[in-house]
Design a protein around this motif. Structure first.
Motif, mmCIF file in Angstrom:
data_model
loop_
_atom_site.group_PDB
_atom_site.id
_atom_site.type_symbol
_atom_site.label_atom_id
_atom_site.label_comp_id
_atom_site.label_asym_id
_atom_site.label_seq_id
_atom_site.Cartn_x
_atom_site.Cartn_y
_atom_site.Cartn_z
ATOM 1 N N VAL A 188 0.833 -1.211 0.000
ATOM 2 C CA VAL A 188 0.000 0.000 0.000
ATOM 3 C C VAL A 188 0.868 1.262 0.000
ATOM 4 O O VAL A 188 0.514 2.279 0.589
ATOM 5 N N GLN A 189 1.994 1.204 -0.682
ATOM 6 C CA GLN A 189 2.884 2.361 -0.712
ATOM 7 C C GLN A 189 2.205 3.589 -1.328
ATOM 8 O O GLN A 189 2.400 4.716 -0.882
ATOM 9 N N GLY A 190 1.380 3.367 -2.354
ATOM 10 C CA GLY A 190 0.693 4.502 -2.989
ATOM 11 C C GLY A 190 -0.301 5.160 -2.045
ATOM 12 O O GLY A 190 -0.398 6.395 -1.995
ATOM 13 N N VAL A 191 -1.044 4.356 -1.282
ATOM 14 C CA VAL A 191 -2.011 4.911 -0.331
ATOM 15 C C VAL A 191 -1.284 5.671 0.781
ATOM 16 O O VAL A 191 -1.684 6.780 1.168
ATOM 17 N N LEU A 192 -0.212 5.081 1.299
ATOM 18 C CA LEU A 192 0.548 5.779 2.345
ATOM 19 C C LEU A 192 1.128 7.095 1.822
ATOM 20 O O LEU A 192 1.186 8.091 2.552
ATOM 21 N N GLU A 193 1.530 7.109 0.548
ATOM 22 C CA GLU A 193 2.054 8.357 -0.032
ATOM 23 C C GLU A 193 0.969 9.429 -0.073
ATOM 24 O O GLU A 193 1.223 10.609 0.218
ATOM 25 N N ILE A 194 -0.261 9.024 -0.431
ATOM 26 C CA ILE A 194 -1.356 10.003 -0.455
ATOM 27 C C ILE A 194 -1.589 10.560 0.950
ATOM 28 O O ILE A 194 -1.755 11.773 1.137
ATOM 29 N N TYR A 195 -1.614 9.689 1.962
ATOM 30 C CA TYR A 195 -1.773 10.182 3.332
ATOM 31 C C TYR A 195 -0.644 11.148 3.696
ATOM 32 O O TYR A 195 -0.884 12.216 4.267
ATOM 33 N N TRP A 196 0.589 10.783 3.381
ATOM 34 C CA TRP A 196 1.745 11.594 3.745
ATOM 35 C C TRP A 196 1.679 12.966 3.058
ATOM 36 O O TRP A 196 1.877 13.997 3.694
ATOM 37 N N ARG A 197 1.363 12.952 1.760
ATOM 38 C CA ARG A 197 1.284 14.221 1.025
ATOM 39 C C ARG A 197 0.077 15.057 1.474
ATOM 40 O O ARG A 197 0.164 16.275 1.579
ATOM 41 N N MET A 198 -1.045 14.380 1.730
ATOM 42 C CA MET A 198 -2.242 15.102 2.156
ATOM 43 C C MET A 198 -2.009 15.785 3.505
ATOM 44 O O MET A 198 -2.415 16.940 3.712
ATOM 45 N N GLU A 199 -1.357 15.080 4.421
ATOM 46 C CA GLU A 199 -1.057 15.697 5.718
ATOM 47 C C GLU A 199 -0.226 16.957 5.537
ATOM 48 O O GLU A 199 -0.460 17.975 6.200
ATOM 49 N N ARG A 200 0.740 16.916 4.644
ATOM 50 C CA ARG A 200 1.613 18.086 4.461
ATOM 51 C C ARG A 200 0.906 19.221 3.736
ATOM 52 O O ARG A 200 1.208 20.394 3.985
ATOM 53 N N PHE B 187 -13.217 20.532 1.904
ATOM 54 C CA PHE B 187 -12.468 19.906 0.817
ATOM 55 C C PHE B 187 -13.339 18.977 -0.033
ATOM 56 O O PHE B 187 -12.842 18.050 -0.661
ATOM 57 N N SER B 188 -14.660 19.219 0.049
ATOM 58 C CA SER B 188 -15.595 18.757 -0.980
ATOM 59 C C SER B 188 -15.783 17.251 -1.062
ATOM 60 O O SER B 188 -16.149 16.737 -2.106
ATOM 61 N N THR B 189 -15.577 16.541 0.031
ATOM 62 C CA THR B 189 -15.914 15.118 0.009
ATOM 63 C C THR B 189 -17.362 14.966 0.459
ATOM 64 O O THR B 189 -17.911 15.856 1.108
ATOM 65 N N PRO B 190 -18.021 13.864 0.150
ATOM 66 C CA PRO B 190 -19.410 13.687 0.588
ATOM 67 C C PRO B 190 -19.524 13.640 2.110
ATOM 68 O O PRO B 190 -18.614 13.193 2.801
ATOM 69 N N HIS B 191 -20.672 14.100 2.604
ATOM 70 C CA HIS B 191 -20.920 14.022 4.052
ATOM 71 C C HIS B 191 -21.100 12.580 4.508
ATOM 72 O O HIS B 191 -20.928 12.281 5.667
ATOM 73 N N MET B 192 -21.519 11.718 3.615
ATOM 74 C CA MET B 192 -21.709 10.296 3.908
ATOM 75 C C MET B 192 -22.799 10.060 4.946
ATOM 76 O O MET B 192 -22.758 9.106 5.716
ATOM 77 N N CYS B 193 -23.800 10.960 4.991
ATOM 78 C CA CYS B 193 -24.964 10.797 5.864
ATOM 79 C C CYS B 193 -24.572 10.557 7.324
ATOM 80 O O CYS B 193 -25.185 9.751 8.025
ATOM 81 N N THR C 4 -10.109 6.211 4.062
ATOM 82 C CA THR C 4 -9.219 6.383 2.911
ATOM 83 C C THR C 4 -9.953 6.955 1.703
ATOM 84 O O THR C 4 -9.426 7.826 0.995
ATOM 85 N N GLN C 5 -11.166 6.480 1.416
ATOM 86 C CA GLN C 5 -11.869 6.958 0.219
ATOM 87 C C GLN C 5 -12.065 8.477 0.266
ATOM 88 O O GLN C 5 -11.913 9.160 -0.757
ATOM 89 N N ASN C 6 -12.398 9.014 1.421
ATOM 90 C CA ASN C 6 -12.587 10.461 1.490
ATOM 91 C C ASN C 6 -11.258 11.212 1.510
ATOM 92 O O ASN C 6 -11.170 12.351 1.021
ATOM 93 N N VAL C 7 -10.241 10.623 2.072
ATOM 94 C CA VAL C 7 -8.914 11.252 2.011
ATOM 95 C C VAL C 7 -8.464 11.347 0.551
ATOM 96 O O VAL C 7 -7.933 12.383 0.114
ATOM 97 N N VAL C 8 -8.711 10.307 -0.228
ATOM 98 C CA VAL C 8 -8.337 10.330 -1.654
ATOM 99 C C VAL C 8 -9.150 11.391 -2.399
ATOM 100 O O VAL C 8 -8.607 12.146 -3.216
ATOM 101 N N ARG C 9 -10.452 11.488 -2.122
ATOM 102 C CA ARG C 9 -11.271 12.512 -2.790
ATOM 103 C C ARG C 9 -10.749 13.920 -2.467
ATOM 104 O O ARG C 9 -10.630 14.771 -3.353
ATOM 105 N N ALA C 10 -10.467 14.181 -1.200
ATOM 106 C CA ALA C 10 -9.986 15.514 -0.804
ATOM 107 C C ALA C 10 -8.621 15.804 -1.417
ATOM 108 O O ALA C 10 -8.342 16.929 -1.848
ATOM 109 N N TYR C 11 -7.776 14.796 -1.463
ATOM 110 C CA TYR C 11 -6.446 14.952 -2.074
ATOM 111 C C TYR C 11 -6.592 15.338 -3.550
ATOM 112 O O TYR C 11 -5.933 16.267 -4.032
ATOM 113 N N ALA C 12 -7.485 14.633 -4.245
ATOM 114 C CA ALA C 12 -7.707 14.921 -5.667
ATOM 115 C C ALA C 12 -8.262 16.336 -5.851
ATOM 116 O O ALA C 12 -7.880 17.046 -6.800
ATOM 117 N N TRP C 13 -9.151 16.743 -4.964
ATOM 118 C CA TRP C 13 -9.762 18.082 -5.067
ATOM 119 C C TRP C 13 -8.708 19.177 -4.906
ATOM 120 O O TRP C 13 -8.656 20.136 -5.675
#
Length: 518
Positions: free
Chosen positions: A130-142, A296-302, A352-361
């Motif tokens: 899961v190196q790609g997922v961890l990279e998204i978390y690391w970059r998103m945090e920064r 950061f425009s991710t869904p509220h997810m009810c 993770t799904q919402n972290v990825v959406r926010a990262y993309a946004w």
């Protein structure tokens, strides 16, 4: 008759009225458990293709899980019908849930999280897979650290309120590490900060002191001066507050708390009006949090798997939830060797799904785009405020410009007609729009809170204001008609007293069966 009216007069159809006609679907849809039929299947599960593992008797199920049994077609119908019985940002102008911040979530980001590498991610996968997922978390945090100006960020909290609780847990650990945990037993917040600040502080065992607004609508700085002292653990404050008013003396508030050894925590659940303009660090804050679904425009997810972010200054980094995501220059890894950490605030890394959406946004907008989001959100709010204040009976207490939202009042209209703000909100739903009043208690009389963000067009805002103007006029000409709403909705008016009776609550199917069917 104008040119358009003359044109329609030649056709066998009526001209469309000024306001959009709307009638919600009503299916009387049962709960999915009530639709279950023994033996029905949606899919056939293939053979595993690997040897069965004999589990210890203590962890084996004694009976199959009590899940609904349905065909694919009946599952599809059920959820399509439910989707037709809701109001949401994909079908209406959702500016009426001020402070909840209903923004558009770009559909392209759903494509990313539909990728099997995200959709089928297992939280216990080995780090190397899961190196790609961890990279998204690391970059998103920064990226969030840069946006806030703070040193580090954790994306582990499940939601904005979970992020607030994470922050108060770190505040408690920080003071305990300095031998002041027992002494500092008070948290100060404000009446128009998000209520989760007071709730989380109370849950963490603190005495909560609430500052009321002064004559200008700002938190009373003299009340803060009187409240701070050796017992102060923290100030937890939202700015701009739920009224939409930005406190220009926020740095003085922070200095007063720091002066007695307390910490300052910035509720930035909704940062739409200040992205790229001001940061928590520049005002001296020690902690902050974001709701990824608000800003950061991710869904509220009810109310389900949203995502929150907790940011801290350098002195609080040792207390962050663990494990943290780190990078050694070659690979990403999880660091669980953090003796001062408050520990996990949820299982695994985060949503993770919402972290990825926010990262993309954020990546799609860039720094200039984020600033444009803030400027457009404020421009939209100014425009909507201008339109709303043209409606007779509507007002904005403390009469000044706001940033990204406004808590308005129908007090004048109520005194003239006897129609409450809640009645107007219910009637507005007959036109397909949602509308929210305020947290309780109603310090602003007959409140309603609107927040347009950057997502809505001028035409959207004009239509929303026209609906409220129409309902306000109905209140004058036929107040009982407005009080009798809704007429075009899935359900009619319900008796709200059940909301105060825990014996009637049933947050799960099993609770419903136990309380009402047994």
């Amino acid at each position: 008759m104008g040119a358009v009216g003359e044109s329609f007069a030649k056709l066998p159809i009526e001209a469309k009225p000024p306001l959009r006609r709307f009638h919600q679907a009503r299916w009387d849809e049962p709960i999915i458990f009530e639709l279950s039929s023994p033996g029905r299947r949606g899919i056939g599960v293939p053979e595993a293709g690997v040897p069965a593992v004999e589990l210890p008797a203590a962890v084996r199920r004694q009976a199959p899980p009590a899940l609904p049994e349905m065909s694919q077609l009946h599952v599809l119908r059920h959820y399509v019908r439910l989707s037709q019985e809701t109001l949401g940002v994909d079908v209406n102008i959702a500016v009426g849930q001020g402070t909840c911040t209903m923004k558009y979530s770009p559909k392209v980001n759903d494509r990313f999280v539909s990728d099997t590498r995200i959709a089928e991610l297992h939280p216990a996968q080995p780090e190397d897979s899961v190196q790609g997922v961890l990279e998204i978390y690391w970059r998103m945090e920064r990226m969030l650290a840069e946006i806030s100006g703070l040193h580090r960020v954790s994306l582990q909290p499940n939601s904005g309120s979970a992020a607030i609780y994470t922050n108060i847990a770190m505040i408690r650990a920080y003071h305990a590490s300095r031998g002041e945990g027992e002494q500092r037993d008070q948290v100060i917040t404000t009446m128009f900060s998000h209520p989760s600040n007071a709730a989380c502080a109370k849950l963490a065992g603190y005495e909560v002191i609430t500052l009321m607004p002064d004559a200008d609508g700002h938190p009373d700085i003299e009340a803060l001066r009187a409240a701070v002292g050796p017992r102060t653990a923290a100030l937890m404050i939202t700015n701009p507050e739920d009224t939409g008013i930005y406190n220009p003396r926020i740095a003085e508030f922070v200095e007063l708390v720091h002066g007695v050894g307390g910490l300052a925590c910035y509720d930035q659940a909704n940062a739409n009006g200040i992205l790229g303009i001001t940061r928590a660090a520049e005002a001296g804050f020690d902690l902050c949090h974001f709701n990824l679904h608000k800003t950061f425009s991710t869904p509220h997810m009810c109310g389900g798997p949203a995502a929150g972010a907790s940011g801290v200054a350098e002195k609080l980094v040792p207390f962050l939830p663990g494990p943290t995501v780190e990078f050694d220059g070659e690979r990403y890894f999880l660091d669980a060797d953090r003796p001062q950490s408050i520990g996990k605030v949820r299982p695994y890394l985060g949503v993770t799904q919402n972290v990825v959406r926010a990262y993309a946004w954020i990546m799609a907008l860039g720094a200039e785009g984020l600033r444009q989001v803030a400027e457009t959100a404020v421009l939209n709010n100014n425009y909507l405020q201008h339109k709303i204040l043209q409606i007779r009976g509507a007002s904005a207490p403390w009469g000044r410009r706001r940033l990204e939202q406004v808590r308005y009042s129908w007090e004048e209209l109520y005194e003239e007609t006897g129609v409450h703000s809640e009645d107007i909100g219910v009637r507005a739903a007959d036109f397909g729009v949602h509308y929210w009043t305020s947290h309780h208690p109603y310090l602003v009389p007959e409140p309603f809170t609107l927040e347009p963000t950057e997502s809505y067009s001028k035409e959207d805002l004009d239509e929303y204001a026209a609906i409220l103007a129409h309902v306000a006029e109905e209140a004058r000409t036929d107040p009982e008609f407005v009080k009798g709403a809704p007429y075009n909705q899935t359900v009619h008016k319900i008796d709200p007293t059940c909301l105060d009776d825990p014996e009637q609550w049933a947050p799960t199917w099993r609770a419903y069966v136990r309380k009402h069917l047994s």
